[in-house]
Scaffold this motif. Structure first.
Motif, PDB file in Angstrom:
ATOM      1  N   ASP A  29       0.856  -1.218   0.154  1.00 55.39           N
ATOM      2  CA  ASP A  29       0.085   0.073  -0.013  1.00 55.39           C
ATOM      3  C   ASP A  29       0.972   1.252   0.067  1.00 55.39           C
ATOM      4  OD1 ASP A  29       1.113   0.115   2.590  1.00 55.39           O
ATOM      5  OD2 ASP A  29      -0.750  -0.376   3.600  1.00 55.39           O
ATOM      6  N   PRO A  30       0.375   2.610  -0.185  1.00 52.65           N
ATOM      7  CA  PRO A  30       1.273   3.613  -0.185  1.00 52.65           C
ATOM      8  C   PRO A  30       1.925   3.685   0.979  1.00 52.65           C
ATOM      9  CG  PRO A  30      -1.110   4.390  -0.908  1.00 52.65           C
ATOM     10  CD  PRO A  30      -1.137   2.821  -0.567  1.00 52.65           C
ATOM     11  N   GLU A  31       1.592   3.513   2.177  1.00 53.72           N
ATOM     12  CA  GLU A  31       2.558   3.360   3.281  1.00 53.72           C
ATOM     13  C   GLU A  31       3.671   2.640   3.286  1.00 53.72           C
ATOM     14  OE1 GLU A  31      -1.151   5.215   4.176  1.00 53.72           O
ATOM     15  OE2 GLU A  31      -1.001   3.276   3.406  1.00 53.72           O
ATOM     16  N   ARG A  32       3.274   1.259   2.975  1.00 51.76           N
ATOM     17  CA  ARG A  32       4.464   0.393   2.545  1.00 51.76           C
ATOM     18  C   ARG A  32       5.556   0.911   1.584  1.00 51.76           C
ATOM     19  NH1 ARG A  32       8.259  -1.472   0.946  1.00 51.76           N
ATOM     20  NH2 ARG A  32       9.068  -3.753   0.642  1.00 51.76           N
ATOM     21  N   ALA A  33       5.151   1.524   0.610  1.00 52.80           N
ATOM     22  CA  ALA A  33       5.762   1.876  -0.598  1.00 52.80           C
ATOM     23  C   ALA A  33       6.540   3.440  -0.249  1.00 52.80           C
ATOM     24  CB  ALA A  33       5.225   1.924  -1.900  1.00 52.80           C
ATOM     25  N   GLY A  34       6.032   4.019   0.649  1.00 48.94           N
ATOM     26  CA  GLY A  34       6.436   5.397   0.886  1.00 48.94           C
ATOM     27  C   GLY A  34       6.030   6.334  -0.073  1.00 48.94           C
ATOM     28  N   TRP A  35       4.798   6.201  -0.648  1.00 49.10           N
ATOM     29  CA  TRP A  35       4.271   7.196  -1.634  1.00 49.10           C
ATOM     30  C   TRP A  35       2.943   7.539  -1.312  1.00 49.10           C
ATOM     31  CZ3 TRP A  35       6.360   3.499  -5.721  1.00 49.10           C
ATOM     32  CH2 TRP A  35       5.562   2.301  -6.036  1.00 49.10           C
ATOM     33  N   GLY A  36       2.390   8.165  -2.300  1.00 51.87           N
ATOM     34  CA  GLY A  36       0.673   8.747  -2.051  1.00 51.87           C
ATOM     35  C   GLY A  36      -0.276   7.772  -2.586  1.00 51.87           C
ATOM     36  N   TYR A  37      -0.177   6.937  -3.513  1.00 46.38           N
ATOM     37  CA  TYR A  37      -1.277   6.614  -4.440  1.00 46.38           C
ATOM     38  C   TYR A  37      -1.313   5.312  -4.725  1.00 46.38           C
ATOM     39  CZ  TYR A  37      -1.880  11.639  -5.233  1.00 46.38           C
ATOM     40  OH  TYR A  37      -2.120  12.856  -4.854  1.00 46.38           O
ATOM     41  N   SER A  38      -0.213   4.353  -5.352  1.00 46.46           N
ATOM     42  CA  SER A  38      -0.531   2.978  -5.850  1.00 46.46           C
ATOM     43  C   SER A  38      -0.380   2.042  -4.992  1.00 46.46           C
ATOM     44  CB  SER A  38       0.517   2.854  -7.152  1.00 46.46           C
ATOM     45  OG  SER A  38       0.795   3.916  -8.036  1.00 46.46           O
ATOM     46  N   SER A  39      -1.181   0.804  -5.132  1.00 49.33           N
ATOM     47  CA  SER A  39      -1.006  -0.280  -4.478  1.00 49.33           C
ATOM     48  C   SER A  39      -1.371  -1.495  -5.220  1.00 49.33           C
ATOM     49  CB  SER A  39      -2.768  -0.338  -3.236  1.00 49.33           C
ATOM     50  OG  SER A  39      -2.433   0.840  -2.384  1.00 49.33           O
ATOM     51  N   LEU A  40      -0.880  -2.559  -4.532  1.00 46.29           N
ATOM     52  CA  LEU A  40      -1.160  -4.074  -5.212  1.00 46.29           C
ATOM     53  C   LEU A  40      -1.318  -5.186  -4.040  1.00 46.29           C
ATOM     54  CD1 LEU A  40      -1.247  -5.921  -7.884  1.00 46.29           C
ATOM     55  CD2 LEU A  40       1.172  -5.771  -7.572  1.00 46.29           C
ATOM     56  N   ARG A  41      -2.110  -5.736  -4.287  1.00 40.95           N
ATOM     57  CA  ARG A  41      -2.481  -7.017  -3.567  1.00 40.95           C
ATOM     58  C   ARG A  41      -2.407  -8.284  -4.268  1.00 40.95           C
ATOM     59  NH1 ARG A  41      -7.031  -4.218   0.657  1.00 40.95           N
ATOM     60  NH2 ARG A  41      -5.783  -2.890   1.704  1.00 40.95           N
ATOM     61  N   VAL A  42      -1.937  -9.462  -4.004  1.00 37.99           N
ATOM     62  CA  VAL A  42      -2.185 -10.473  -4.544  1.00 37.99           C
ATOM     63  C   VAL A  42      -2.900 -11.433  -3.646  1.00 37.99           C
ATOM     64  CG1 VAL A  42      -1.248 -12.550  -5.540  1.00 37.99           C
ATOM     65  CG2 VAL A  42      -0.232 -10.493  -6.118  1.00 37.99           C
ATOM     66  N   LEU A  43      -4.235 -11.781  -3.879  1.00 40.24           N
ATOM     67  CA  LEU A  43      -5.098 -12.662  -3.056  1.00 40.24           C
ATOM     68  C   LEU A  43      -5.164 -13.748  -3.567  1.00 40.24           C
ATOM     69  CD1 LEU A  43      -7.531 -12.632  -0.828  1.00 40.24           C
ATOM     70  CD2 LEU A  43      -9.186 -12.213  -2.908  1.00 40.24           C
ATOM     71  N   GLU A  44      -4.941 -15.028  -2.577  1.00 36.17           N
ATOM     72  CA  GLU A  44      -4.930 -16.306  -2.765  1.00 36.17           C
ATOM     73  C   GLU A  44      -6.137 -16.837  -2.082  1.00 36.17           C
ATOM     74  OE1 GLU A  44      -1.118 -17.989  -1.575  1.00 36.17           O
ATOM     75  OE2 GLU A  44      -0.221 -17.254  -3.367  1.00 36.17           O
ATOM     76  N   LEU A  45      -6.972 -17.641  -2.730  1.00 35.29           N
ATOM     77  CA  LEU A  45      -8.266 -18.196  -2.085  1.00 35.29           C
ATOM     78  C   LEU A  45      -8.315 -19.635  -2.548  1.00 35.29           C
ATOM     79  CD1 LEU A  45     -11.153 -15.628  -3.354  1.00 35.29           C
ATOM     80  CD2 LEU A  45     -10.105 -16.070  -1.015  1.00 35.29           C
ATOM     81  N   PRO A  46      -8.512 -20.354  -1.412  1.00 31.36           N
ATOM     82  CA  PRO A  46      -8.785 -21.984  -1.697  1.00 31.36           C
ATOM     83  C   PRO A  46     -10.116 -22.109  -2.333  1.00 31.36           C
ATOM     84  CG  PRO A  46      -9.339 -21.333   0.733  1.00 31.36           C
ATOM     85  CD  PRO A  46      -8.898 -20.075  -0.153  1.00 31.36           C
ATOM     86  N   PRO A  47     -10.368 -23.318  -2.949  1.00 31.10           N
ATOM     87  CA  PRO A  47     -11.552 -23.710  -3.215  1.00 31.10           C
ATOM     88  C   PRO A  47     -12.639 -23.569  -2.384  1.00 31.10           C
ATOM     89  CG  PRO A  47     -10.024 -25.583  -3.696  1.00 31.10           C
ATOM     90  CD  PRO A  47      -9.489 -24.550  -3.042  1.00 31.10           C
TER      91      PRO A  47
END
Length: 278
Positions: A29-47
């Motif tokens: 998230d922006p806090e982890r990256a140290g910036w203002g806008y961009s985020s990325l998550r990779v969600l893993e779901l079981p069946p």
């Protein structure tokens, strides 16, 4: 200090698992990256698994990496995503989730889903992006050729701030070349955009290399080996090349957003590399 030490000190290389949290194999998230806008998550779901996403102050794209899912928001229609078996199969359909929404992502067969996000102001409606409508572009020539899926490019799909594309680089090829940047606001010439690269490889033993070089004193400086599940943060600087291992195709997802009033991708090419290439 060598390049690898510089990467580790500045936290621009995010190895697989280093930013895992709860259901997320990757959570930037922006806090982890140290910036203002961009985020990325990779969600893993079981069946049969499901996940609740609180969008907060960001808009989101749900992009299947493997498998399909149903995306249900609290005030919009349900979106059924057929998805794909792997990212190397082709472009996928995707869903747009607006800011302030509460969303359930559920998958009968299970799967992995990229959630690309950007802090934004406008609240746009829930929408489905069909796979056949994704613009696919052949970019570059020779050993710099690659395939770009512009599913949420600035002129392809409406978002408030978010821009996202996918790139398939054949084994042994270079992409993100010539090196380019978008870290200054120069109207009509260059946008100011933060960027995340997320990597996967066709075979489990695959690897590649990512270069980010400074465009200003003390700027981003990365030379990193990357493998499936790794990410590289690009707050500024010339990024490229991205180099794929011979015989092993490389995928990366680019997520971008920034403070500009216009949602646009305007870039400058590195003057030392562009001559003779273009």
């Amino acid at each position: 200090m060598d390049d690898q030490g510089l990467v580790e000190d500045r936290g621009l290389l995010v190895p697989a698992g280093a930013a895992a949290r709860d259901a997320y194999a990757l959570d930037i998230d922006p806090e982890r990256a140290g910036w203002g806008y961009s985020s990325l998550r990779v969600l893993e779901l079981p069946p049969g698994g499901s996940h609740l996403l609180a969008a907060g102050d960001s808009e989101w794209l749900v992009v299947p990496l493997s498998g399909g899912c149903t995306v249900r928001t609290d005030d919009g229609p349900a979106v059924e995503l057929l998805g794909r078996t792997t990212v190397f199969e082709g472009a996928t359909d995707f869903a747009y989730v607006p800011r302030d929404a509460h969303t359930q992502i559920a998958s009968g067969a299970g799967g992995r889903f990229a959630l690309a996000g950007a802090r934004c102001e406008r609240r746009l409606p829930v929408r489905h992006g069909p796979a056949p409508e994704v613009p696919v572009e052949a970019r570059g020539t020779g050993n710099c050729s690659r395939t770009v899926r512009n599913f949420a490019a600035a002129d392809a799909f409406a978002c408030d701030r978010l821009i996202a594309v996918e790139v398939i680089t054949p084994g042994g090829n270079w992409s993100s070349y010539p090196p380019h940047k978008h870290d200054e606001r120069r109207p009509g010439e260059e946008s100011e955009l933060e960027e995340i690269y997320y990597f996967e490889f066709e075979r489990p033993d695959g690897y590649g290399y990512q270069r980010v070089s400074p465009s200003r004193p003390g700027g981003a400086d990365v030379l990193a080996e990357v493998r499936s599940g790794d990410a590289v943060l690009v707050p500024n600087g010339w990024h490229g090349p991205s180099i794929a291992q011979p015989g092993n195709a490389m995928y990366y997802l680019n997520v971008m957003a920034g403070p500009g009033q216009e949602r646009e991708w305007k870039i400058s090419f590195h003057p030392d590399h562009v001559e003779g290439y273009r």
